[in-house]
Scaffold this active site. Sequence first.
Site, short mmCIF file in Angstrom:
data_model
loop_
_atom_site.label_atom_id
_atom_site.label_comp_id
_atom_site.label_asym_id
_atom_site.label_seq_id
_atom_site.Cartn_x
_atom_site.Cartn_y
_atom_site.Cartn_z
N GLU A 258 -11.84 5.99 -8.86
CA GLU A 258 -12.96 6.92 -8.76
C GLU A 258 -14.18 6.06 -8.48
O GLU A 258 -14.64 5.34 -9.36
CB GLU A 258 -13.14 7.70 -10.08
CG GLU A 258 -11.96 8.55 -10.47
CD GLU A 258 -11.70 9.68 -9.49
OE1 GLU A 258 -12.59 9.99 -8.68
OE2 GLU A 258 -10.59 10.21 -9.51
N CYS A 297 -22.10 9.63 -10.72
CA CYS A 297 -21.32 9.45 -9.49
C CYS A 297 -21.39 10.70 -8.61
O CYS A 297 -21.23 10.62 -7.41
CB CYS A 297 -19.88 9.13 -9.84
SG CYS A 297 -19.14 10.37 -10.91
P1 NAP Z 1 -18.71 -1.59 -11.68
O1 NAP Z 1 -19.68 -2.70 -11.76
O2 NAP Z 1 -17.84 -1.52 -10.50
O3 NAP Z 1 -17.85 -1.70 -13.01
C1 NAP Z 1 -16.89 -0.73 -13.30
C2 NAP Z 1 -15.94 -1.29 -14.35
O4 NAP Z 1 -15.18 -2.34 -13.78
C3 NAP Z 1 -16.65 -1.88 -15.56
O5 NAP Z 1 -15.89 -1.60 -16.72
C4 NAP Z 1 -16.62 -3.36 -15.27
O6 NAP Z 1 -16.69 -4.14 -16.43
C5 NAP Z 1 -15.25 -3.46 -14.64
N1 NAP Z 1 -15.07 -4.68 -13.87
C6 NAP Z 1 -15.92 -5.26 -13.00
N2 NAP Z 1 -15.35 -6.37 -12.48
C7 NAP Z 1 -14.13 -6.47 -13.04
C8 NAP Z 1 -13.06 -7.41 -12.92
N3 NAP Z 1 -13.14 -8.45 -12.10
N4 NAP Z 1 -11.95 -7.21 -13.65
C9 NAP Z 1 -11.83 -6.14 -14.48
N5 NAP Z 1 -12.82 -5.25 -14.63
C10 NAP Z 1 -13.94 -5.40 -13.92
O7 NAP Z 1 -19.43 -0.18 -11.82
P2 NAP Z 1 -20.52 0.25 -12.87
O8 NAP Z 1 -21.78 -0.44 -12.50
O9 NAP Z 1 -20.03 0.17 -14.26
O10 NAP Z 1 -20.64 1.79 -12.55
C11 NAP Z 1 -21.45 2.30 -11.52
C12 NAP Z 1 -20.62 2.71 -10.35
O11 NAP Z 1 -19.56 3.55 -10.79
C13 NAP Z 1 -21.39 3.54 -9.36
O12 NAP Z 1 -21.12 3.06 -8.09
C14 NAP Z 1 -20.86 4.94 -9.54
O13 NAP Z 1 -20.91 5.74 -8.40
C15 NAP Z 1 -19.46 4.70 -9.96
N6 NAP Z 1 -18.96 5.81 -10.75
C16 NAP Z 1 -18.02 6.60 -10.22
C17 NAP Z 1 -17.53 7.65 -10.95
C18 NAP Z 1 -16.47 8.56 -10.39
O14 NAP Z 1 -15.90 9.34 -11.15
N7 NAP Z 1 -16.18 8.49 -9.12
C19 NAP Z 1 -18.00 7.90 -12.22
C20 NAP Z 1 -18.98 7.07 -12.74
C21 NAP Z 1 -19.45 6.02 -12.00
P3 NAP Z 1 -18.02 -4.97 -16.78
O15 NAP Z 1 -19.06 -3.95 -17.08
O16 NAP Z 1 -17.61 -5.77 -17.97
O17 NAP Z 1 -18.33 -5.78 -15.57
#
Ligand code: NAP
Length: 676
Positions: A258, A297
């Site tokens: 997602e 999102c």
């Molecule tokens: P993100 O930076 O991509 O992180 C998402 C998750 O992935 C976090 O738990 C992060 O942990 C983890 N992660 C990052 N690098 C990783 C790795 N190398 N190995 C394992 N896990 C890893 O996104 P975010 O900043 O938290 O969220 C914002 C984004 O999410 C926006 O783009 C938004 O549109 C999207 N979003 C989408 C939805 C949907 O349902 N489609 C819902 C909500 C948000 P850490 O925080 O520890 O890095």
Amino acid sequence: MDVIEVESFATGQWIAPGADAQLVASAVTGDTVARVGGSRLDFGAMLDYAKCVGGPHLRSMTFHDRARMLKALALYLSDHKQPLYDLSFSTGATQKDHLIDVDGGIGATFVFASKGRREMPDALVHLDGPVEQLSRNGTFLGRHIAVPKRGVAIHINAFNFPVWGMLEKLAPTLLAGMPAIIKPATSSAYVAELAFRKMLDSGLLPDGAIQLVSGSTGNLLDCLDGQDIVSFTGSASTAVKLKATHSILEGSVPFIAEQDSLNAAVLGADANPGEPEFDLFIKEATREITVKAGQKCTAMRRLIVPEAQVQAVIESLSKRLESIRIGDPRDERTQMGALISRNQLGDVLEKADLIAAEAERVCGDPMELSVQGADASKGAFLPPMLFHCADPDTASTLHATEAFGPVSTVMGYRDAAHAAALANRGDGSLVASVFTRCGDIARELALETAAHHGRLYFNNRDSAAEATGHGSPLPHMVHGGPGRAGGGEEQGGVRGVMHYMQRTAIQGSPDILTAVGGPWVPGSVETNAAEHPFRRRFGDLKIGETIHTAKREITSEDISHFAEFTGDRFYAHLDEEAAAANPFFPGRVAHGYLLLSFAAGLFVEPSPGPVLANTGLDSLRFMQPVVPGDQIGVRLTVKQKTKRNEDYGEVRWHVTLTNQKEEVCAEYELLTMVAY
Ligand code: NAP
């Protein structure tokens, strides 16, 4: 406030963060609120624990057992949500935002609990679709079953909804019967950890059902195999990186993503200023831009409006956005809180600059920000920002740049085809909304945009009072989207549960299908009960128990009497000549409902007994006309039993009506409530 030591929960133990834990700052004051990660976790042991302890516990329960567990969990969390609200303010969220995150997550859990009881069996095997006839004589049949995967569900969640994001994945996972390892985003992990603790404190979940990774996932993803599944929510760039993990590719590990999304909202050509739909559009757009400070999102990133209404939309929307009170989320007068962090703020400003290269800023200058009750230089505050793109066809960056904050762009369209083309420029989105009362506009936009969107939300004056909102994914409806949105599909009721189960095609004789699937399959052995099954209590009835009734002749007087008595004087029942001219009938035929009534008269046991009520019938088919002189009889078989409570359960009976030549005239499933 003391700095929170955000722990992990692995193999039944809480594990404190390590010396090199990451510091997390309050979104409002900039002070350190939490230390996360840096502990040494044995991911192999965590997977083993989930597989060897959690999985077997969960799989020993039926879908209904697990649904009851979820309901109890949701009730428990409802009683313990105040501490979650209190803590969540530090993420910049207002009380209204908490309702989406905390109450929304609990609400989703309730819905899965309810769907599990209503739409899944009180059994270990879920049936997917009807029996398939694979042979001429019906001795070899097929059907699809679904059973829980034997591995572990890895949930990787985004920062913006630490509670909802966890529960909307966990509820379907546990309902399916799979254990989960949850990895919340670091910047809001302190809220997710508290919600996780509450779940453990409830004592409702079996050992090994859930574990928590606060901080890095280390080599966890490298240890997965084909029985595991990853469900990821976050940015497209992280998804691409994680999906490419060798073990995920090699083991065909399902990866639900997602991702971010450039969602559109279209103002219908019929929704001129002064019309309720115009006002609804402005109201919902204001909400979408400001709720959670735009970190949603599903937020409306692109506002696609008729060219003639561009100025009116900019004026009305700017007026609303400029009146938004920004500040300390604890102050109940605050309408928009802070972003999660100063880093996130920097990211949004960078993305806004990219958008500004193709669009003009018409509202919300960060340099003129006014913040109430908090220090703007320490917290992560931004004003709602509105841009106008005069040439959306040649623009490219703004259709591809997600500023994950209070940012949106207005653009004009010429006609419905143009509006759809612009909406589809998001290259796959979670949701698009259309504000119109015109069915033709709705239909054209649906046909042109549905393939590019996971959800289409239509709102107008007729639905406004009860509409759930453009930005609210609902547990009943699928949440996800093609392309850029990740190609995932979560929620959607039982559809969301199926991700955590293996669908398997079963082929064999009717008896084998009954033995494997549970409900009686026609053609299986029938057992003849010593006494009438309506005299037997729920617990005594056996699957396959059958009675064959005596035959009853249908006379033309019966048909005429039924026609007069009910008022159903359809010609095929009364006029021999007209009926014979109908390609379906040889002449006058009995009413279908007359046959059902006579069937009940043949199989019902009249005296008071364990059968409490007839609650309906399913899958009724009339297959062969019944004419005066025909003799009908009934076969009644116990197909499926579902316990409802301590007093009674539902018995589903397979009913077949046959004539004197043993041709099947009608078939259906009868539902009754039977005392325990
Ligand atoms: P993100 O930076 O991509 O992180 C998402 C998750 O992935 C976090 O738990 C992060 O942990 C983890 N992660 C990052 N690098 C990783 C790795 N190398 N190995 C394992 N896990 C890893 O996104 P975010 O900043 O938290 O969220 C914002 C984004 O999410 C926006 O783009 C938004 O549109 C999207 N979003 C989408 C939805 C949907 O349902 N489609 C819902 C909500 C948000 P850490 O925080 O520890 O890095």
